[in-house]
Write a protein that holds these residues in place. Structure first.
Motif, PDB file in Angstrom:
ATOM      1  N   SER A 263       0.839  -1.206   0.000  1.00  0.00           N
ATOM      2  CA  SER A 263       0.000   0.000   0.000  1.00  0.00           C
ATOM      3  C   SER A 263       0.874   1.255   0.000  1.00  0.00           C
ATOM      4  O   SER A 263       2.098   1.193   0.154  1.00  0.00           O
ATOM      5  CB  SER A 263      -0.907  -0.011   1.227  1.00  0.00           C
ATOM      6  OG  SER A 263      -0.134   0.004   2.416  1.00  0.00           O
ATOM      7  N   HIS A 300      -3.176  -4.272  -1.489  1.00  0.00           N
ATOM      8  CA  HIS A 300      -3.360  -2.894  -0.994  1.00  0.00           C
ATOM      9  C   HIS A 300      -4.821  -2.821  -0.581  1.00  0.00           C
ATOM     10  O   HIS A 300      -5.175  -3.343   0.462  1.00  0.00           O
ATOM     11  CB  HIS A 300      -2.937  -1.839  -2.027  1.00  0.00           C
ATOM     12  CG  HIS A 300      -3.256  -2.195  -3.440  1.00  0.00           C
ATOM     13  ND1 HIS A 300      -4.495  -2.015  -3.980  1.00  0.00           N
ATOM     14  CD2 HIS A 300      -2.480  -2.731  -4.416  1.00  0.00           C
ATOM     15  CE1 HIS A 300      -4.493  -2.394  -5.244  1.00  0.00           C
ATOM     16  NE2 HIS A 300      -3.276  -2.849  -5.546  1.00  0.00           N
ATOM     17  N   THR A 301      -5.681  -2.175  -1.368  1.00  0.00           N
ATOM     18  CA  THR A 301      -7.105  -2.248  -1.043  1.00  0.00           C
ATOM     19  C   THR A 301      -7.712  -3.567  -1.506  1.00  0.00           C
ATOM     20  O   THR A 301      -8.749  -4.000  -0.996  1.00  0.00           O
ATOM     21  CB  THR A 301      -7.872  -1.082  -1.711  1.00  0.00           C
ATOM     22  OG1 THR A 301      -7.586  -1.081  -3.119  1.00  0.00           O
ATOM     23  CG2 THR A 301      -7.457   0.242  -1.103  1.00  0.00           C
ATOM     24  N   GLU A 316       3.233  -1.770  -8.224  1.00  0.00           N
ATOM     25  CA  GLU A 316       1.823  -1.432  -7.997  1.00  0.00           C
ATOM     26  C   GLU A 316       1.608  -1.035  -6.541  1.00  0.00           C
ATOM     27  O   GLU A 316       2.199  -1.585  -5.630  1.00  0.00           O
ATOM     28  CB  GLU A 316       0.955  -2.643  -8.343  1.00  0.00           C
ATOM     29  CG  GLU A 316      -0.538  -2.377  -8.209  1.00  0.00           C
ATOM     30  CD  GLU A 316      -1.354  -3.619  -8.533  1.00  0.00           C
ATOM     31  OE1 GLU A 316      -2.591  -3.537  -8.463  1.00  0.00           O
ATOM     32  OE2 GLU A 316      -0.747  -4.660  -8.832  1.00  0.00           O
ATOM     33  N   THR A 317       0.739  -0.056  -6.293  1.00  0.00           N
ATOM     34  CA  THR A 317       0.488   0.425  -4.939  1.00  0.00           C
ATOM     35  C   THR A 317      -0.964   0.882  -4.831  1.00  0.00           C
ATOM     36  O   THR A 317      -1.719   0.831  -5.798  1.00  0.00           O
ATOM     37  CB  THR A 317       1.454   1.568  -4.576  1.00  0.00           C
ATOM     38  OG1 THR A 317       1.274   1.924  -3.198  1.00  0.00           O
ATOM     39  CG2 THR A 317       1.207   2.789  -5.447  1.00  0.00           C
ATOM     40  N   GLY A 318      -1.355   1.316  -3.615  1.00  0.00           N
ATOM     41  CA  GLY A 318      -2.734   1.753  -3.409  1.00  0.00           C
ATOM     42  C   GLY A 318      -3.011   1.960  -1.936  1.00  0.00           C
ATOM     43  O   GLY A 318      -2.097   2.205  -1.140  1.00  0.00           O
TER      44      GLY A 318
END
Length: 429
Positions: A263, A300-301, A316-318
């Motif tokens: 995240s 993440h989410t 990738e992130t979030g």
């Protein structure tokens, strides 16, 4: 004639055996060098050999020698300056300097060291020594390549390493007795007849002379003895080889779930530390367990199952919803890894940041649906700051499952290996 060739490995050259004995003897020094190397290196550079130095005093071999013993009389030279009880003055000199040349070492006594190189395989053996997957039990046979070799009698064909010398010689002796028994019995009968003829008085009539009969008996006895001598001491039909059959044994089928938080709250430093921890875990699994599945989950989410490449290198992130990874893990267990057939393990890495409403959901998922199915669950929180809601929720989980749940904090990359050892250290039986 049959030739038996010794083809055993290291039959003459004992270097491999001597090296193993040497590594066992200086195990303490090598483990210390490996531990120091782990702190110096990057985790990604862990899979190579290492130079090890051992003080020469530790390589000395014990020897036997004669003691002084007995009653001895000796004459020592006297002096004109001192008598018994006098105190000797301290030698003159500045800062403890004597009459020797050069400067003294600031580190105390010097000592040569014995240095040698350990291979990559030996380095990993010592790195992961005393570590194991906790609570590993044998499950049903499933895609296993593990077999036990059991004895199944003897065979007339085989490799030299499986030759049974005693049984082969026993068979050869029986064959010689069987082939020569009748001939030897005939020889004994003819020798008895020969002895009787030689002891009988000679007949004056030449037509009844015993010489021709004696000569015929001697020729027959010589022929039979030659036949007996031609029987080989050991023949190919005498050789017996130990025969083994492969029987499959229950395999320790295991699966490891790797759950990593990617995240936005996870800084680059946090992600690098998490990746290093999982790289070390991945090396440990591949080194010690041939038949083990590894499932990589990033979240993440939302959570997603990925391959090894994407797990370690995707950017990738979030946001952060930790329960999404636990739900996906439970779904994969139900669909692919039956607890009746698999030993299930999980390792989760996160910075502890999570929606407050989601942390109780994570605790409930673990206690009600996941921990009853797994052998061991390890949680690593990567943060130098104070713990957040998720840590305290997991503490309540640990109180209920102290044997199958463990959690540790990593605040610095240098703590990765000590924490890893604590989580997977072999427990006393």
């Amino acid at each position: 004639m049959t030739h038996i060739v010794d083809r055993r490995l290291n039959g003459k050259n004992k270097s491999a055996v001597n090296r193993e004995r040497f590594l066992r003897r200086y195990r303490h020094h090598i483990k210390k060098a490996v531990s120091d190397a782990v702190h110096r290196r990057s985790i990604t550079d862990i899979e190579r050999g290492e130079n090890v130095s051992i003080p020469s005093r530790d390589t000395d071999e014990p020897v036997f020698h004669h003691g002084q013993g007995g009653h001895r009389e000796m004459v020592h030279p006297g002096n004109r300056d001192f008598v018994a009880g006098d105190r000797l003055p301290k030698p003159e000199g500045e800062d403890g300097q004597g009459q020797g040349q050069g400067q003294a070492s600031p580190d105390g006594d010097g000592m040569d060291e014995f240095a040698f190189q350990i291979t990559q395989e030996e380095f990993l053996n010592f790195l992961f020594d005393d570590l194991e997957l906790p609570n590993l039990v044998r499950k049903k046979l499933k895609d296993t390549e593990t077999f036990n070799y059991v004895r199944s009698g003897f065979s007339t064909q085989g490799v030299p390493a499986k030759l049974d010398v005693i049984r082969s010689l026993r068979g050869a002796h029986a064959r010689r007795l069987g082939l020569s028994g009748a001939r030897k019995k005939k020889i004994r009968e003819l020798e008895a007849q020969l002895a009787e003829l030689r002891s009988a008085p000679a007949d004056l009539d030449a037509a009844f002379s015993h010489e021709d009969q004696i000569k015929a008996l001697e020729d027959e006895i010589a022929r039979l003895k030659a036949n007996v001598k031609r029987i080989p001491f050991i023949d190919e039909i005498d050789l017996r080889y130990r025969q083994h059959l492969k029987q499959p044994k229950p395999a320790t089928s295991a699966v490891m779930f790797c759950l990593m938080d990617v995240s936005g709250s996870m800084t680059q430093m946090h992600k690098d530390t998490a990746k290093r921890f999982f790289i070390l875990l991945y090396l440990f699994l591949r080194k010690n367990y041939k038949k083990i599945d590894v499932v990589f989950i990033r979240h993440h989410t939302s959570a997603k199952e990925v391959d090894e490449e994407e797990f370690f290198y995707s950017r990738e992130t979030g946001g952060t919803i930790v329960s999404s990874a636990l739900k996906l893990m439970h779904k994969i267990i139900e669909s692919r890894y039956s607890p009746a057939e698999w030993n299930i393990y999980a390792a989760q890495a996160s910075d502890g940041d999570n929606w407050n409403d989601d942390s109780p959901v994570c605790g409930k998922l673990l206690t009600d649906r996941i921990l009853p199915l797994v052998q061991y669950f390890a949680y690593v929180e990567i943060t130098p700051q104070d713990h957040q809601m998720l840590w305290y929720e997991y503490e309540r989980v640990q109180e209920r499952f102290p044997e199958s749940f463990a959690q540790q904090q990593i605040s610095d990359p240098s703590e990765i290996y000590p924490v890893f050892r604590w989580l997977f250290e072999r427990k006393a039986a």
